[in-house]
Write an enzyme that holds these catalytic residues in place. Structure first.
Site, PDB file in Angstrom:
ATOM      1  N   CYS A   1     -65.236   5.053  47.724  1.00 10.74           N
ATOM      2  CA  CYS A   1     -64.572   6.346  47.347  1.00 10.74           C
ATOM      3  C   CYS A   1     -64.557   6.405  45.768  1.00 10.74           C
ATOM      4  CB  CYS A   1     -62.977   6.419  47.730  1.00 10.74           C
ATOM      5  SG  CYS A   1     -62.666   6.156  49.292  1.00 10.74           S
TER       6      CYS A   1
ATOM      7  N   HIS B   1     -62.615  10.275  56.102  1.00 14.55           N
ATOM      8  CA  HIS B   1     -63.782  10.431  55.864  1.00 14.55           C
ATOM      9  C   HIS B   1     -64.799   9.522  56.346  1.00 14.55           C
ATOM     10  CE1 HIS B   1     -62.235  11.904  51.653  1.00 14.55           C
ATOM     11  NE2 HIS B   1     -62.703  12.846  52.526  1.00 14.55           N
TER      12      HIS B   1
ATOM     13  N   GLU C   1     -66.639  17.680  52.037  1.00 20.62           N
ATOM     14  CA  GLU C   1     -66.031  16.583  51.265  1.00 20.62           C
ATOM     15  C   GLU C   1     -66.928  15.686  50.457  1.00 20.62           C
ATOM     16  OE1 GLU C   1     -62.413  15.684  51.429  1.00 20.62           O
ATOM     17  OE2 GLU C   1     -62.180  17.663  52.293  1.00 20.62           O
TER      18      GLU C   1
HETATM   19  N1  LIG Z   1     -62.742   8.017  51.300  1.00 17.22           N
HETATM   20  C1  LIG Z   1     -63.075   8.609  50.034  1.00 17.22           C
HETATM   21  N2  LIG Z   1     -64.222   8.849  49.790  1.00 17.22           N
HETATM   22  N3  LIG Z   1     -62.176   9.234  49.482  1.00 17.22           N
HETATM   23  C2  LIG Z   1     -60.853   8.922  49.243  1.00 17.22           C
HETATM   24  C3  LIG Z   1     -59.998   9.801  48.782  1.00 17.22           C
HETATM   25  C4  LIG Z   1     -58.703   9.580  48.903  1.00 17.22           C
HETATM   26  C5  LIG Z   1     -57.591  10.810  48.450  1.00 17.22           C
HETATM   27  N4  LIG Z   1     -56.202  10.481  48.457  1.00 17.22           N
HETATM   28  C6  LIG Z   1     -55.530  11.200  47.796  1.00 17.22           C
HETATM   29  O1  LIG Z   1     -55.862  12.276  47.401  1.00 17.22           O
HETATM   30  C7  LIG Z   1     -53.918  10.594  47.868  1.00 17.22           C
HETATM   31  C8  LIG Z   1     -53.221  11.461  46.815  1.00 17.22           C
HETATM   32  C9  LIG Z   1     -51.668  11.295  46.959  1.00 17.22           C
HETATM   33  O2  LIG Z   1     -51.360  11.333  48.039  1.00 17.22           O
HETATM   34  O3  LIG Z   1     -50.926  11.416  45.752  1.00 17.22           O
HETATM   35  C10 LIG Z   1     -57.879  11.851  49.711  1.00 17.22           C
HETATM   36  O4  LIG Z   1     -57.232  11.577  50.914  1.00 17.22           O
HETATM   37  O5  LIG Z   1     -58.734  12.685  49.535  1.00 17.22           O
END
Ligand SMILES: N=C(N)NCCC[C@H](NC(=O)CCC(=O)O)C(=O)O
Length: 444
Positions: free
Chosen positions: A368, A250, A174
């Site tokens: 993020c 994460h 990730e």
């Molecule tokens: N914590 C960090 N670094 N990043 C956050 C990423 C959020 C992302 N959300 C999404 O992909 C949601 C998309 C949706 O549901 O339409 C994920 O879960 O991978």
């Protein structure tokens, strides 16, 4: 050599929407099917970039992906014109279409893991795009992400670009969301801290029961090897499985670090004290931990407020500033803790609060949205200058968003083939603004 930390934020793409695609990410599930506002989302992101640039930080922009991803839909058996592909996918497999429309590349903490040149055996900055295997909609990002990174950090004399790890769960990676670098000065060799959720090849270790552990131990080891890091400057730790089950998908939802400071929740890691000890030892002393007790901020408070998804930034004037989402202001426990932290002067001097609601509703906070890249002076000079935030780029990108983005998207809109036309028109112009060349499939 003198170096600094630059932050490269993901520009929110024109298809930003809420499709509930991320099992284990509480906000993504909660906001599924709510209307999104791509225009506002992009502007909120740009406002944060501009504010940090105005504070004297080096701030870059990473371009979004081409969405809907009709190439992936074709691999899944949809045929005909692009319009036919989208129309058939909307009818037969709307969830798959939604996954192929996600603007999730905006969260560039998941774009890659980056190791600064002071840490690597060949003295170059190493990039490995994250394979993001655990979520289908994210697993289709890494190829174009790699191209965008190459177009941003092009000079082979300074930058090494690896392909993503093999795209299977065993090597689930990730990226920087689970990676922190500690140091005393950015230009000196630092300690790279990798955090994983489970072991793929060894069942003796604990793992979460409810939600997936996206990142494996084996992926951490592989990236550390590829980046030619020194064993005595690498720490690999396991996330506490029970916090993953509470929605901490994460590590950057429960911990953030910068220079010699680690700001984290008391339940962040397995064997937490041993993790601190190893980090302190490998850093060579003067390692500061600001540990937040559950009695002050529960894991639920951390997940809803994104307190730890803050950016911990060392400002040019020497202040350590925590960049927080507005949701922290709205959580009584969290805000009381922040006031106390500032009053006690424990190493954090100020906070800056941003409205990032559009991204937060999909589980993406300030940290993020950014990829950190430590660069010395020669490397800074080698970065594609068109990607660096300043008054002109800010105005240009806001105008570009105003002309190209919708202010409302719901799932039914993803079936509109016009969205692909709009998106490609916008991205074609963006590659010229950012001087990226032909990074998108439709341009090749
Ligand atoms: N914590 C960090 N670094 N990043 C956050 C990423 C959020 C992302 N959300 C999404 O992909 C949601 C998309 C949706 O549901 O339409 C994920 O879960 O991978």
């Amino acid at each position: 050599m003198k170096a600094l930390e630059a932050n490269f934020d993901g520009l929110v793409g024109p298809t930003h929407n809420y499709s509930g695609l991320s099992f284990g990410n509480v906000a993504s599930a909660k906001n599924q099917a709510n209307p999104s506002n791509p225009k506002e989302a992009a502007k909120q992101g740009l406002a944060k970039m501009k504010a940090l640039s105005d504070l004297g930080m080096v701030q870059g922009v990473l371009a979004p992906q081409e969405r809907p991803d009709v190439y992936t839909l074709r691999r899944l058996g949809f045929t005909g014109s692009d319009q036919d592909v989208i129309t058939a996918a909307a009818k037969q497999a709307p969830k798959v279409l939604a996954a192929c429309c996600s603007a999730s590349s905006m969260w560039t903490a998941n774009a890659a893991t980056v190791s600064p040149s002071a840490d690597t055996a060949d003295g170059k900055v190493h990039f490995t795009p994250a394979n993001l295997t655990n979520k289908f909609h994210r697993s289709i990002e890494h190829e174009v992400t790699g191209r965008i990174l190459k177009a941003t950090f092009a000079d082979e004399g300074h930058f090494v670009h690896h392909p993503a790890l093999p795209g299977v769960e065993h090597f689930g990676d990730e990226g920087a969301a689970n990676h922190t670098r500690f140091c005393h000065e950015y230009g000196e060799q630092g300690v790279e801290f990798f955090v994983f959720g489970r072991h793929a090849f060894d069942s003796r270790f604990p793992a979460p029961q409810k939600f997936p552990a996206r990142h494996t131990f084996e992926a951490c080891e592989a990236v550390a090897r590829l980046h030619q890091l020194h064993d005595d400057k690498v720490v690999i730790a396991q996330q506490n499985p029970s916090v993953i089950d509470a929605g901490v998908f994460h590590n950057d939802v429960i911990a953030v670090g910068n220079k010699n400071i680690l700001f984290c929740h008391e339940q962040a890691f397995l064997n937490q004290q041993a993790v601190y000890d190893e980090l302190g030892l490998k850093l060579g002393g003067d390692f500061k931990v600001i540990e937040v007790p559950t009695s002050a901020v529960s894991v639920d408070d951390a997940v809803t407020s994104y307190l730890f998804n803050s950016q911990l930034l060392a400002m040019p004037n020497g202040d350590n500033v925590l960049v927080l989402p507005e949701e922290c202001l709205n959580n009584q426990n969290v805000w009381a803790y922040i006031e106390q932290l500032l009053a006690e002067k424990r190493g954090i001097d100020a906070v800056k609060v941003f409205d990032l609601k559009q991204s937060m509703a999909n589980g993406g906070g300030p940290a993020c949205l950014r990829l950190r890249v430590v660069l010395n002076e020669a490397e800074q000079a080698a970065v594609n200058p068109n990607t660096l935030m300043n008054d002109t780029l800010f105005a240009t990108l806001n105008d570009w968003v105003d002309r190209n983005y919708r202010d409302r998207l719901v799932e039914a809109d993803l079936a509109d083939p016009q969205l692909l036309v709009e998106s490609r028109t916008a991205l074609d112009e963006l590659t010229r603004i950012l001087g990226l060349g032909a990074v998108y499939p439709f341009q090749r």
